[in-house]
Write an enzyme that holds these catalytic residues in place. Structure first.
Site, mmCIF file in Angstrom:
data_model
loop_
_atom_site.group_PDB
_atom_site.id
_atom_site.type_symbol
_atom_site.label_atom_id
_atom_site.label_comp_id
_atom_site.label_asym_id
_atom_site.label_seq_id
_atom_site.Cartn_x
_atom_site.Cartn_y
_atom_site.Cartn_z
ATOM 1 N N TYR A 1 -9.163 40.031 114.678
ATOM 2 C CA TYR A 1 -8.540 38.720 114.491
ATOM 3 C C TYR A 1 -7.188 38.916 113.816
ATOM 4 O O TYR A 1 -7.072 39.661 112.849
ATOM 5 C CB TYR A 1 -9.431 37.839 113.616
ATOM 6 N N ASP B 1 -2.444 45.572 111.298
ATOM 7 C CA ASP B 1 -2.665 44.284 110.654
ATOM 8 C C ASP B 1 -3.537 44.534 109.435
ATOM 9 O O ASP B 1 -4.758 44.658 109.536
ATOM 10 C CB ASP B 1 -3.327 43.297 111.624
ATOM 11 N N LYS C 1 -3.185 37.620 102.268
ATOM 12 C CA LYS C 1 -4.329 37.592 101.355
ATOM 13 C C LYS C 1 -3.993 38.148 99.958
ATOM 14 O O LYS C 1 -3.382 37.455 99.170
ATOM 15 C CB LYS C 1 -5.528 38.254 102.027
HETATM 16 C C1 LIG Z 1 -6.999 36.455 107.578
HETATM 17 C C2 LIG Z 1 -6.371 37.331 108.586
HETATM 18 C C3 LIG Z 1 -5.251 36.924 109.336
HETATM 19 C C4 LIG Z 1 -4.711 35.525 109.270
HETATM 20 O O1 LIG Z 1 -4.195 35.207 108.045
HETATM 21 P P1 LIG Z 1 -4.026 33.635 107.666
HETATM 22 O O2 LIG Z 1 -3.363 33.673 106.332
HETATM 23 O O3 LIG Z 1 -5.395 33.070 107.665
HETATM 24 O O4 LIG Z 1 -3.169 33.030 108.724
HETATM 25 C C5 LIG Z 1 -4.648 37.837 110.163
HETATM 26 N N1 LIG Z 1 -5.142 39.090 110.288
HETATM 27 C C6 LIG Z 1 -6.212 39.506 109.603
HETATM 28 C C7 LIG Z 1 -6.675 40.911 109.767
HETATM 29 C C8 LIG Z 1 -6.880 38.642 108.757
HETATM 30 O O5 LIG Z 1 -7.975 39.069 108.115
#
Ligand SMILES: *Cc1c(COP(=O)(O)O)cnc(C)c1O
Length: 437
Positions: free
Chosen positions: A146, A241, A269
């Protein structure tokens, strides 16, 4: 007093009158596990408290950011001071440079970094940059990874989508989705074949180096090295990511643990310390294409917001200056997983526990889990029984089999022991369910 969520149920009903599904992010709705989501009133340290007066040991940590625990006194104090200086200026500040410098020091592959407001914004922007740099259009992602909810990456996107049973979303134009190619995680050969066919068209491979959005899945030995080699061979960019794994699986993220240098990295995060932040960065020659240094446009009214930068900087500094922070949190996570696994074994279950630093996950699955398909073979009904049994005992895990769990520095030995004991009771309920089946 018996466990009750009566007030939360009323609040949920009312929220649904004004907010789609009553929530501002789908998995919060408990759709996957059923029942009512506790409405949270406050949080402190390892605990969250709901409006019904229930107290929980929290392993969601706002889905990753709260690595120091909730309302850490030093972060809170710095925020309090910052708020008095005004909440947004739309002009450069010293603190943006400080946070950027700290990130480049901790994550050497990042030479320049641009702050945005969410992980989604980071991955969205980084794809535009990768396409501009390579002058190619196609993007490769991995099933179950994701990267946020924008069109290009909302394809086989794991967690939220898996939980709700909508692999792709209506509203994503085929023309956009068709530029996103998907292969299985941990399948280097599959990636190799894809590149052999379409390598010249592929701008970038975006990957969660330690995927945490189909439950927690770990890379097989040598896998990430192969991904790095294949992308390099074909002149495609490798994007890590690390929105979840960054400053979480280790201070320097998964790229430090696995010693791989991606071309570009997305963060979020933890680097926002609980305020809305995302970031993308990497090689200077690529990042200098971003406006105003270069022609690739990307902007944001609240980007680099002083409150968000303050919380992020305070958090990263505490992580840097607390002796043995990562060793301790990793050891605590290992102890919790070992204790829970032993409780599962007592009930005859050989369920899969995965851990990467302070990130961990439990699959209700006795077979190896290494990609999206193997993760999906987990027993969701058993998870739901376990989840509710834990919640009723005051242990708050993410309401989905396909989400990771997060340890914080505020969790104590007592928290861990209480969680293990509660797990024993919850696994017994799962065993009763299996016995009846
Ligand atoms: C949470 C997450 C996102 C998205 O971040 P948001 O701040 O919710 O838009 C993208 N990539 C990874 C791996 C994530 O865990």
């Amino acid at each position: 007093m018996a466990f009750s969520l009566n007030k939360s149920a009323t609040a949920f009903k009312e929220a649904k009158q004004y907010i789609p599904g009553g929530v501002n992010s789908p998995v919060r709705s408990f759709r996957g596990v059923g029942g009512t989501p506790p409405f949270i009133a406050k949080a402190s340290g390892s605990r969250v408290y709901d409006i019904d007066g229930n107290e929980y040991i929290d392993y969601v940590g706002s889905w990753g950011p709260m690595i120091l625990g909730h309302a850490h006194p030093e972060v809170t104090a710095e925020l309090r001071e910052a708020i008095e200086r005004g909440t947004s200026y739309g002009a450069p500040t010293l603190i943006e440079t400080e946070l950027a410098r700290l990130i480049t020091e901790v994550v050497p592959s990042i030479e320049l970094v641009r702050f945005v407001n969410s992980g989604t914004e980071a991955t969205m922007s980084v794809l535009r940059l990768a396409r501009a740099y390579t002058k190619r259009n196609k993007i490769v992602k991995f099933a179950g990874c994701y990267h946020g909810h924008h069109d290009s990456l909302l394809v086989k996107a794991g967690s939220g989508a898996t939980t709700l049973g909508v692999p792709d979303s209506p509203g994503v134009p085929e023309a956009i989705a068709s530029n996103t190619l998907t292969v299985d995680y941990n399948d280097a050969e599959g990636l190799s074949h894809l590149f052999a066919k379409q390598g010249e068209e592929i701008a970038a491979v975006i990957i969660e180096p330690v995927p945490g959005n189909m439950g927690l899945v770990l890379p097989k030995p040598g896998y990430l090295e192969k991904v790095r080699a294949i992308t390099e061979h074909y002149g495609a960019l490798l994007i890590f990511d690390e929105v979840m794994s960054g400053f979480r699986v280790a201070f320097g993220g998964a790229q430090e643990v696995y010693n791989i240098s991606p071309d570009l990295t997305c963060l979020g995060k933890v680097i926002g310390g609980g305020l809305p932040v995302g970031a993308y960065g990497g090689r200077k020659d690529i990042m200098e294409l971003i406006a105003p240094a270069g022609p690739v446009y990307q902007a944001g009214t609240l980007s680099g917001n002083p409150l968000a930068m303050t919380a992020g900087l305070a958090t990263l500094r505490l992580l840097a200056h607390t002796d043995g922070f990562y060793e301790k949190i990793t050891a605590n996570t290992s102890a919790l997983c070992a204790g829970m696994r032993a409780k599962a074994k007592e009930c005859g279950f050989n369920f899969r526990f995965h851990q990467a630093g302070s990130l961990f996950g439990l699959f209700f699955n006795e077979q190896a889990v290494y990609d999206y398909n193997s993760a999906k073979r987990s027993d969701v009904t058993a998870f739901n029984i376990y989840f509710h049994a834990m919640l009723e005992q005051g242990i708050y895990f993410a309401p989905s089999q396909f989400e990771a769990a997060f340890m914080s520095g505020a969790h104590t030995q007592e928290d861990i022991e209480a969680t293990i004991a509660a797990s024993g009771n919850a696994f017994k309920k799962v065993a009763e369910y299996y016995a009846k089946r």
